[in-house]
Design a protein around this motif. Structure first.
Motif, PDB file in Angstrom:
ATOM      1  N   UNK A  97      -1.499  47.800 107.949  1.00  0.00           N
ATOM      2  CA  UNK A  97      -0.099  48.223 108.066  1.00  0.00           C
ATOM      3  C   UNK A  97       0.524  48.433 106.694  1.00  0.00           C
ATOM      4  N   UNK A  98       0.219  47.544 105.769  1.00  0.00           N
ATOM      5  CA  UNK A  98       0.768  47.674 104.413  1.00  0.00           C
ATOM      6  C   UNK A  98       0.275  48.949 103.750  1.00  0.00           C
ATOM      7  N   UNK A  99      -1.013  49.242 103.916  1.00  0.00           N
ATOM      8  CA  UNK A  99      -1.584  50.434 103.287  1.00  0.00           C
ATOM      9  C   UNK A  99      -0.945  51.700 103.840  1.00  0.00           C
ATOM     10  N   UNK A 100      -0.722  51.741 105.164  1.00  0.00           N
ATOM     11  CA  UNK A 100      -0.109  52.933 105.760  1.00  0.00           C
ATOM     12  C   UNK A 100       1.352  53.041 105.332  1.00  0.00           C
ATOM     13  N   UNK A 101       2.086  51.937 105.391  1.00  0.00           N
ATOM     14  CA  UNK A 101       3.492  51.963 104.978  1.00  0.00           C
ATOM     15  C   UNK A 101       3.627  52.386 103.528  1.00  0.00           C
ATOM     16  N   UNK A 102       2.693  51.960 102.703  1.00  0.00           N
ATOM     17  CA  UNK A 102       2.759  52.279 101.274  1.00  0.00           C
ATOM     18  C   UNK A 102       2.641  53.772 101.022  1.00  0.00           C
ATOM     19  N   UNK A 103       1.983  54.474 101.922  1.00  0.00           N
ATOM     20  CA  UNK A 103       1.737  55.901 101.712  1.00  0.00           C
ATOM     21  C   UNK A 103       2.866  56.787 102.217  1.00  0.00           C
ATOM     22  N   UNK A 104       3.876  56.200 102.822  1.00  0.00           N
ATOM     23  CA  UNK A 104       4.968  56.997 103.380  1.00  0.00           C
ATOM     24  C   UNK A 104       6.299  56.547 102.796  1.00  0.00           C
ATOM     25  N   UNK A 105       7.180  57.532 102.601  1.00  0.00           N
ATOM     26  CA  UNK A 105       8.544  57.227 102.185  1.00  0.00           C
ATOM     27  C   UNK A 105       9.335  56.728 103.395  1.00  0.00           C
ATOM     28  N   UNK A 106      10.488  56.095 103.178  1.00  0.00           N
ATOM     29  CA  UNK A 106      11.286  55.596 104.311  1.00  0.00           C
ATOM     30  C   UNK A 106      11.658  56.663 105.329  1.00  0.00           C
ATOM     31  N   UNK A 107      11.790  57.952 104.888  1.00  0.00           N
ATOM     32  CA  UNK A 107      12.147  59.001 105.838  1.00  0.00           C
ATOM     33  C   UNK A 107      10.953  59.517 106.627  1.00  0.00           C
ATOM     34  N   UNK A 108       9.756  58.956 106.384  1.00  0.00           N
ATOM     35  CA  UNK A 108       8.583  59.329 107.154  1.00  0.00           C
ATOM     36  C   UNK A 108       7.696  60.374 106.500  1.00  0.00           C
ATOM     37  N   UNK A 109       8.103  60.939 105.365  1.00  0.00           N
ATOM     38  CA  UNK A 109       7.259  61.920 104.687  1.00  0.00           C
ATOM     39  C   UNK A 109       6.204  61.212 103.849  1.00  0.00           C
ATOM     40  N   UNK A 110       5.105  61.892 103.639  1.00  0.00           N
ATOM     41  CA  UNK A 110       4.030  61.321 102.828  1.00  0.00           C
ATOM     42  C   UNK A 110       4.517  61.177 101.394  1.00  0.00           C
ATOM     43  N   UNK A 111       4.365  59.994 100.847  1.00  0.00           N
ATOM     44  CA  UNK A 111       4.888  59.705  99.514  1.00  0.00           C
ATOM     45  C   UNK A 111       4.027  60.346  98.432  1.00  0.00           C
ATOM     46  N   UNK A 112       4.666  60.689  97.290  1.00  0.00           N
ATOM     47  CA  UNK A 112       3.916  61.268  96.176  1.00  0.00           C
ATOM     48  C   UNK A 112       2.831  60.326  95.679  1.00  0.00           C
ATOM     49  N   UNK A 113       3.106  58.992  95.757  1.00  0.00           N
ATOM     50  CA  UNK A 113       2.141  58.037  95.219  1.00  0.00           C
ATOM     51  C   UNK A 113       1.030  57.709  96.211  1.00  0.00           C
ATOM     52  N   UNK A 114       0.943  58.461  97.307  1.00  0.00           N
ATOM     53  CA  UNK A 114      -0.136  58.217  98.267  1.00  0.00           C
ATOM     54  C   UNK A 114      -1.502  58.443  97.617  1.00  0.00           C
ATOM     55  N   UNK A 115      -1.550  59.329  96.623  1.00  0.00           N
ATOM     56  CA  UNK A 115      -2.778  59.506  95.824  1.00  0.00           C
ATOM     57  C   UNK A 115      -2.387  60.148  94.496  1.00  0.00           C
TER      58      UNK A 115
END
Length: 795
Positions: free
Chosen positions: A137-155
Motif C-alpha cells: 500500500x505504501x509503495x502504491x500510495x507513494x507513486x500517486x499524487x493526492x489528486x490521483x495522478x501518477x506522481x513525477x517521482x514514481x520513477x
C-alpha cells in the motif's frame, strides 16, 4: 464431525421469504462486495461452524453496544481487477489505487482488532489480514499524487521525460506568442488552442494564405481557420514523441506496480474477503439493533423455545408487532388453530425463519431467555402451489409437497404445514392430516401446523406428542388479537369473521341453525377456555401493575429516606462546624493563658505541666492538633474507592470521621488510616474517593496541552492536501498519510481540507477524535491556514 445439509430448499426459501430477509441485511452493508455476500449468506455446514459464526456476530454486536463498532468504510469492488491480474493482465491507475485502499483498510481493521482482541478474539482470528500488504500500500500510495495522478517521482525516467515535455511545450507556447504578435492583424483572436493534438492559432479565413502553416480545422461558421504555424511544426513533432515516451513510462510503472500486486495476489484477495466479511458482521450487528434481535442459548437438541418471538419481516414493515411465546420439540407436533387472518401462518413462518437464522449464525427476533437448537433442514408447505401447466389443483399440489416432505423427514427436520390436508372433504382431510402427523412424529421430525379441523384439536388434548396452540379472537370487537396462546385450541370463528366483513345477518342466523350441536358445544368450550385465559391475563396484568406501583412507592420512600438522611447530615455538619469553632476558640484562649503564665515568670516544670494539661483537654474534644472543618455531607455520596487503587499515601474520605485521611497500610479487606493525629482501622467498603483537585490531563484539551507537545512546524513532507476529494476518499487518504507519518517517526502532521461547506472538516475531525494513534489535534492558526487546516500530533 457431522456435516449438515442445506436447510433451505427452494420451496422453503420462497415460502418463508428468506431472500427478502437477506436483502434487508445487505441494505445495511457499505460495500458492493459485502452486499453480494450478504444476499448469498451461506448456512453453516457443521454445528461447530454455526456456533463460531454466532460468536463472531455476537462479538460485533458487543463492540457496537460499547461504542466501538468495527471500522467499516465503503470500499471499491476489486474482484474483476484481481481476476484479470490473476490471468496476467495489468491494472490501471484507478484499480491500483483501489487495491491500495483495500490494503490500507485491511491495516486499519488489523490494528482495531489488535486493540480489541480481548473483547473480540474470534473476529481477530477470522478477519486477520497479511501485514506485509502495508508495504504494498505504501509503495502504491507513494507513486500517486493526492489528486490521483501518477506522481513525477514514481520513477526517475518519468520525472526526466515530464520535465522535457513541459520544457518543449513551453518553447512552443513562447514561439506561438511571438508569431501572434507578428501576425496580429490577420488573427481572429489572440489565443493558443489545441486541435487534433496540435497547437494552433485562430486565423481569419480571408487571410490565411498570408499565415504560413497547416490548417487543421475550421470554425462552425467557416470564418476562422485553426492553423499550426510552420515554425512550430518540428517542436510539435518533438512534443508528440515526448508524449508517447511519457505514456510508455507510465504504463511501465503501472506494470511494475501490477507485478507487485500479483506477487501478493493471494494476500490481497484474502484481505478483500476479510473486509467484505467484516462489513457483513458489522451489518448483522446493526440489523440486531434495528430489529431488536437476541442471541439465544444454543441447545444440543433440535427444538425451539422462543419467548416474545416476532416475525422479523413484520418487524421490518410495521412499527409494533405483537410477540408470542412459541415452543416446538422433536417427535412432537404443534397444532395451531384459530380464526383466519389471526396470525397462524405468521407463527409458522416465525418458527421457520428462527431456525434458518440460527443456521446462518444470525440472532433471532425473540426475547431474553429464549433457547434454540440447530435444525438439519426446514421443510415447508405454505401457500398455494396450484399449477395449470403441471395439471395440478391446489389439493394435488399440496399432496405432492406432503409426499416429498415425508420422504425427507428425519430427526433434526423442522416441518411446517399451513392448513394441513385442507381443500378436500373435511372428514377425509381430517383423517389424512392425523395420519400425516403421526407418521412425521414417528420419524422424529419437529412439526408445526395450522388447521381448522376440530379432530386435530381434540387429538392434541389426548396424545402427548401433540400440543395445542391458538391465536386469539376478540368477540366484542370481532377482531383477532394476533397473540399465540399455548395449550389452548382455537375457535375458527368463521361466523364472527363473516359478520366482521359484512355478511348479512339473515345468512348468519340460518348458518347458525345448520351447525351441528356438538360443534356448537366444542366452540362453547373453546370460548370458555379463552375467556378464562383472558381473565388470567387480566389478573396477571393487574398483579404486574400492582408490583409496578409498589416499586414506585418503594422508590419514593427510598428517596424520602435519603432526603431525611441528607437533612440530618446537614444539621450534623452545622453542629460540627459550631463545635470546631468553639474548640478552636478554647485553644486560642488556653494559649493566651499560657502566654500570660509565662509572663509571670513561673518555673519551667510548672509551665510544662500546664501545657500538658492544655493539650490533654484539647485532644479530648478534637481529633488532633490540626483541626480542620469537615467537608459537607455530600462527600458521603462520592465514588467508592477501588480496592486495587489503594496504596500507602493515597488520600481517601472516611464518612464516619467526616474527614480526609491518608492510607498508612492495606490489610486485606481493611486499611489503617490517619486523620490528623487519629489513627484507626476501617473497612475498604467504607472509604470514598478523595475530592482533592486532580491535575487535568493534557490530552483532554489539545490547545491547553499544546505546550507539552512537540512544536508544530509545517513542511511539505508533513502536509497532506485533501481538498477536492470526497469525504470517504479523504478519510482513507488521511489515514494512510498518518500511517506513513507514524512509520517515518513524524510527530506532527498537517491535513489541508479547506473551508467549503465544512462537511469534510467535520468528518476528518470526528475520525481523528476516535483514532487511538492521535494524541491531540486542533484547527490551524491564522498563519497555518486557519480552520481550513487541522494540525495533528501523533503518539
Amino acid at each position: 464431525m457431522h456435516t449438515l445439509q442445506d436447510p433451505c430448499p427452494p420451496k422453503t426459501r420462497t415460502d418463508l421469504e428468506w431472500n427478502r430477509l437477506l436483502f434487508a441485511l445487505a441494505d445495511r452493508c457499505e460495500s458492493t462486495t459485502a452486499k453480494d455476500l450478504a444476499r448469498a449468506l451461506p448456512f453453516a455446514s457443521t454445528r461447530q461452524e454455526t456456533l463460531s459464526v454466532l460468536a463472531e456476530h455476537e462479538e460485533a454486536a458487543h463492540l457496537l453496544d460499547h461504542g466501538s463498532p468495527l471500522p467499516i468504510v465503503q470500499l471499491p469492488d476489486v474482484r474483476d481487477a484481481l481476476a484479470r491480474l490473476g490471468v496476467g493482465g495489468a491494472l490501471g491507475p484507478i484499480e491500483l489505487r483501489d487495491v491500495a485502499r483495500i490494503a490500507g483498510a485491511g491495516r486499519a481493521l488489523r490494528r482495531f482488532l489488535s486493540a480489541n482482541r480481548e473483547r473480540a478474539p474470534r473476529l481477530a482470528q477470522t478477519l486477520a489480514t497479511d501485514p506485509t500488504l502495508d508495504a504494498l500500500a505504501e509503495e502504491i500510495h507513494k507513486c500517486f499524487d493526492p489528486d490521483g495522478t501518477l506522481a513525477d517521482h514514481a520513477s526517475p525516467r518519468l520525472r526526466e521525460l515530464r520535465g522535457e515535455y513541459q520544457a518543449s511545450r513551453q518553447r512552443i507556447l513562447n514561439r506561438m506568442n511571438d508569431l501572434m504578435s507578428r501576425y496580429e492583424s490577420i488573427l481572429q483572436d489572440r489565443f493558443v488552442t489545441e486541435r487534433e493534438g496540435r497547437y494552433v492559432v485562430p486565423v481569419r479565413s480571408d487571410a490565411h494564405e498570408r499565415f504560413p502553416g497547416i490548417v487543421h480545422t475550421t470554425s462552425a461558421s467557416g470564418a476562422t481557420l485553426f492553423v499550426e504555424p510552420r515554425a512550430v511544426i518540428p517542436l510539435g513533432n518533438r512534443l508528440k514523441v515526448l508524449e508517447a515516451d511519457v505514456a510508455r513510462e507510465e504504463f511501465a510503472i503501472y506494470a511494475r506496480l501490477s507485478s507487485l500486486v500479483g506477487d501478493s495476489l493471494p494476500s490481497v484477495i484474502a484481505c478483500a474477503s476479510a473486509l467484505a466479511l467484516a462489513d457483513v458482521r458489522a451489518a448483522v450487528a446493526r440489523f440486531a439493533v434495528d430489529l431488536q434481535l437476541r442471541f439465544p442459548e444454543v441447545l444440543e437438541e433440535p427444538r425451539l423455545e422462543l419467548h416474545r418471538a416476532r416475525h422479523p419481516l413484520l418487524v421490518l414493515d410495521l412499527p409494533n408487532v405483537i410477540p408470542s411465546d412459541l415452543t416446538v420439540r422433536p417427535a412432537n407436533a404443534l397444532v395451531v388453530s384459530g380464526p383466519n387472518a389471526g396470525g397462524k401462518t405468521v407463527a409458522l413462518k416465525t418458527l421457520g425463519l428462527s431456525a434458518l437464522m440460527l443456521r446462518a449464525g444470525l440472532p433471532i427476533a425473540c426475547g431474553d431467555g429464549s433457547r434454540a437448537g440447530i435444525f438439519e433442514v426446514v421443510l415447508t408447505d405454505v401457500g398455494d402451489d396450484q399449477s395449470l401447466q403441471k395439471n395440478l389443483s391446489t389439493f394435488s399440489a399440496h399432496v405432492t409437497n406432503i409426499v416429498t416432505i415425508i420422504d425427507q423427514a428425519m430427526p433434526g427436520a423442522l416441518v411446517l404445514f399451513d392448513e394441513l390436508a385442507g381443500g378436500t372433504d373435511p372428514r377425509e382431510g381430517e383423517a389424512l392430516a392425523a395420519g400425516i402427523l403421526d407418521s412425521l412424529c414417528a420419524r422424529g421430525a419437529t412439526v408445526a401446523i395450522t388447521t381448522h379441523y376440530e379432530g386435530l384439536k381434540v387429538l392434541a388434548t389426548a396424545d402427548d406428542r401433540f400440543r395445542n396452540a391458538s391465536v386469539g379472537f376478540n368477540v366484542a370487537t370481532l377482531e383477532p388479537t394476533f397473540a399465540v396462546a399455548m395449550d389452548i385450541p382455537g375457535s375458527s370463528s368463521a361466523l364472527a369473521v363473516a359478520r366482521r366483513y359484512g355478511m348479512p345477518g339473515t345468512v348468519l342466523e340460518r348458518a347458525d341453525k345448520f351447525l351441528d350441536r356438538s360443534e356448537q358445544d366444542f366452540e362453547t368450550v373453546v370460548q370458555m377456555l379463552h375467556d378464562e385465559r383472558a381473565a388470567l391475563e387480566l389478573a396477571r396484568a393487574a398483579t404486574e401493575a400492582k408490583g409496578t406501583e409498589l416499586e414506585a412507592v418503594r422508590a419514593r420512600l427510598q428517596e424520602e429516606r435519603e432526603s431525611i438522611r441528607q437533612r440530618q447530615a446537614t444539621a450534623l455538619d452545622r453542629a460540627t462546624e459550631e463545635l470546631l469553632d468553639r474548640v478552636k476558640l478554647a485553644r486560642d484562649e488556653l494559649r493566651t493563658a499560657t502566654t500570660k503564665l509565662r509572663q509571670k515568670k513561673l518555673g519551667e516544670s510548672d509551665l510544662r505541666e500546664a501545657q500538658q494539661t492544655i493539650d490533654r483537654v484539647a485532644n479530648e474534644v478534637a481529633i488532633g492538633g490540626d483541626l480542620e472543618r469537615r467537608p459537607p455531607h455530600a462527600r458521603e455520596n462520592a465514588a467508592i474507592v477501588d480496592a486495587t487503587d489503594l496504596k500507602k499515601g493515597k488520600r481517601v474520605y472516611v464518612p464516619r470521621l467526616r474527614a480526609e485521611a491518608e492510607v498508612l497500610e492495606v490489610l486485606g479487606r481493611e486499611v489503617r488510616v490517619a486523620a490528623g493525629s487519629l489513627k484507626l482501622t476501617v473497612s475498604i467498603a467504607e472509604l470514598r474517593e478523595s475530592r482533592e483537585p486532580q491535575k487535568p490531563r493534557a490530552a483532554g484539551n489539545p490547545r491547553a496541552s499544546e505546550a507539552k507537545l512537540e512544536v508544530a512546524v509545517q513542511t511539505r513532507e508533513n502536509t497532506c492536501d485533501l481538498r477536492g476529494l470526497r469525504a470517504d476518499d479523504a478519510v482513507s487518504m488521511a489515514i494512510s498519510f498518518l500511517d506513513r507519518s507514524i512509520t517515518d517517526s513524524r510527530k506532527v502532521a498537517y491535513l489541508l481540507h479547506g473551508h467549503g461547506t465544512g462537511a469534510l472538516k467535520d468528518v476528518l475531525r470526528k475520525e481523528l477524535a476516535a483514532s487511538p494513534y492521535v494524541q491531540a489535534s486542533r484547527a490551524g492558526e491564522r498563519h497555518e491556514g486557519g480552520d481550513g487546516v487541522t494540525v495533528v500530533w501523533l503518539r
